[in-house]
Design an enzyme around this catalytic site. Structure first.
Site, mmCIF file in Angstrom:
data_model
loop_
_atom_site.group_PDB
_atom_site.id
_atom_site.type_symbol
_atom_site.label_atom_id
_atom_site.label_comp_id
_atom_site.label_asym_id
_atom_site.label_seq_id
_atom_site.Cartn_x
_atom_site.Cartn_y
_atom_site.Cartn_z
ATOM 1 N N ILE A 128 37.576 46.627 43.306
ATOM 2 C CA ILE A 128 36.667 45.825 42.503
ATOM 3 C C ILE A 128 35.219 46.215 42.775
ATOM 4 O O ILE A 128 34.404 46.308 41.851
ATOM 5 C CB ILE A 128 36.892 44.324 42.770
ATOM 6 C CG1 ILE A 128 38.266 43.892 42.230
ATOM 7 C CG2 ILE A 128 35.793 43.482 42.128
ATOM 8 C CD1 ILE A 128 38.643 42.453 42.563
ATOM 9 N N SER B 223 39.416 34.460 45.826
ATOM 10 C CA SER B 223 40.752 34.819 45.361
ATOM 11 C C SER B 223 41.462 33.565 44.860
ATOM 12 O O SER B 223 41.114 32.440 45.250
ATOM 13 C CB SER B 223 41.565 35.430 46.510
ATOM 14 O OG SER B 223 42.921 35.638 46.133
ATOM 15 N N LYS C 270 40.289 32.879 52.495
ATOM 16 C CA LYS C 270 39.751 32.707 51.142
ATOM 17 C C LYS C 270 39.478 31.234 50.827
ATOM 18 O O LYS C 270 38.535 30.924 50.080
ATOM 19 C CB LYS C 270 40.693 33.324 50.110
ATOM 20 C CG LYS C 270 40.773 34.845 50.201
ATOM 21 C CD LYS C 270 39.402 35.507 50.039
ATOM 22 C CE LYS C 270 39.483 37.014 50.034
ATOM 23 N NZ LYS C 270 38.174 37.669 49.852
ATOM 24 N N TYR D 122 45.179 35.303 55.117
ATOM 25 C CA TYR D 122 44.363 35.630 53.941
ATOM 26 C C TYR D 122 44.017 34.367 53.167
ATOM 27 O O TYR D 122 42.863 34.171 52.758
ATOM 28 C CB TYR D 122 45.131 36.611 53.052
ATOM 29 C CG TYR D 122 44.379 37.093 51.844
ATOM 30 C CD1 TYR D 122 43.234 37.883 51.979
ATOM 31 C CD2 TYR D 122 44.811 36.795 50.555
ATOM 32 C CE1 TYR D 122 42.549 38.346 50.869
ATOM 33 C CE2 TYR D 122 44.134 37.250 49.440
ATOM 34 C CZ TYR D 122 43.000 38.025 49.600
ATOM 35 O OH TYR D 122 42.318 38.489 48.502
ATOM 36 N N SER E 124 35.779 51.200 46.949
ATOM 37 C CA SER E 124 37.040 51.245 46.205
ATOM 38 C C SER E 124 37.215 49.930 45.453
ATOM 39 O O SER E 124 36.429 48.991 45.605
ATOM 40 C CB SER E 124 38.232 51.470 47.149
ATOM 41 O OG SER E 124 38.384 50.369 48.042
#
Length: 283
Positions: free
Chosen positions: A34, A161, A178, A174, A32
């Site tokens: 990217i 990100s 990242k 998160y 799904s």
């Protein structure tokens, strides 16, 4: 100050349509978002694609889309895996090498996001985010890297990100993951670039995918709701074209997005305090 949005347009315009022809590209998180958009775009450019994620049915759907773009059955390998199953990753790497004989480009794209305050979030959620977003990427990279070093050529990319550069509320785990990804792959580049292996960090902002719906909340359940920033973000197919342009050029870092979050990457270099004040408003 350079305009990041203008830079993105230049990257897209300079993309070489033949850069990936007959290249073997392994994409995780390919079911799904990217990952899917990259797989379909690469198939349309004549690449030979390995599709990996946990959901085999979704991978088969993506494989069908790749074939609609001109890929043959022999050009597509569906290889379901969970990047947290680190014991299986060397076996998976051997399966890819047996099928295609080499790997030109590994795109570490599997990942989870988060939508919960630190004070409410169970420590198991942080462990899961780090396992998927950091350790899974490192483990697969370590499985593939020796083969690239032996050949003296190869390219490893990771989907990081803007959250790997800037801290934002409701995303403590998160952002931690990242930031770690950015640090690991920047350091890896310094180790292997002179041995013929390129390393690229992809730095998306808000891209229209299901990442928010699939994000973890405080107890580990999924957020399962819309995120206005994500819904107003860059189209995922446009995102894929920008990424492929950067990869074709061998760019070490590939920012991709269209909103204010992209400008924040530049502003933080000049005025960290301003970014710290602005990110509070996201909460």
């Amino acid at each position: 100050m350079p305009n990041p949005l203008s830079a993105l347009k230049k990257k897209t315009a300079s993309s070489d349509p033949e850069a990936f022809r007959d290249k073997v590209v392994w994409i995780t998180g390919a079911s799904s978002g990217i990952g899917e958009a990259l797989a379909v775009a690469l198939a349309g450019r004549g690449a030979r694609v390995v599709l990996s994620a946990r959901r085999q049915e979704e991978l088969q759907r993506v494989a069908a889309r790749c074939k609609q773009e001109g890929a043959n059955d022999r050009d597509i390998l569906v290889l379901p895996l969970d990047v947290t199953d680190t014991d299986f990753l060397p076996e998976a790497t051997s399966a890819v090498l047996e099928h295609f004989h080499h790997i030109d480009l590994l795109i570490n794209n599997a990942g989870l996001s988060q939508r919960s305050l630190c004070k409410d979030t169970d420590i198991s959620v942080y462990r899961k985010l780090l396992d998927v977003d950091v350790l899974g990427q490192i483990a697969l990279t370590k499985a593939v890297l020796p083969y690239m070093l032996d050949r003296g050529t190869g390219h490893i990319a990771v989907t990081a990100s803007v959250a790997g550069k800037i801290g934002a509320p409701l995303r403590t785990g998160y952002c931690a993951a990242k930031h770690a990804v950015m640090g690991f792959f920047d350091a890896l580049r310094a180790e292997v670039e002179d041995d013929g292996v390129k390393v690229s960090t992809i730095v998306p902002g808000f891209i229209r995918t299901s990442i928010a719906r699939n994000a973890l909340i405080a107890d580990g359940a999924t957020f399962d709701d819309e995120d206005a920033n994500i819904e107003g973000g860059m189209d995922v197919d446009e995102c894929a074209q920008v990424i492929l342009a950067g990869l074709a050029k061998g760019s070490r870092e590939i920012p991709v997005g269209k909103g204010r979050e992209m400008a924040a990457l530049w502003v933080k270099r000049l005025s960290p305090e301003l970014v710290f004040r602005l990110t509070k408003q996201l909460g």
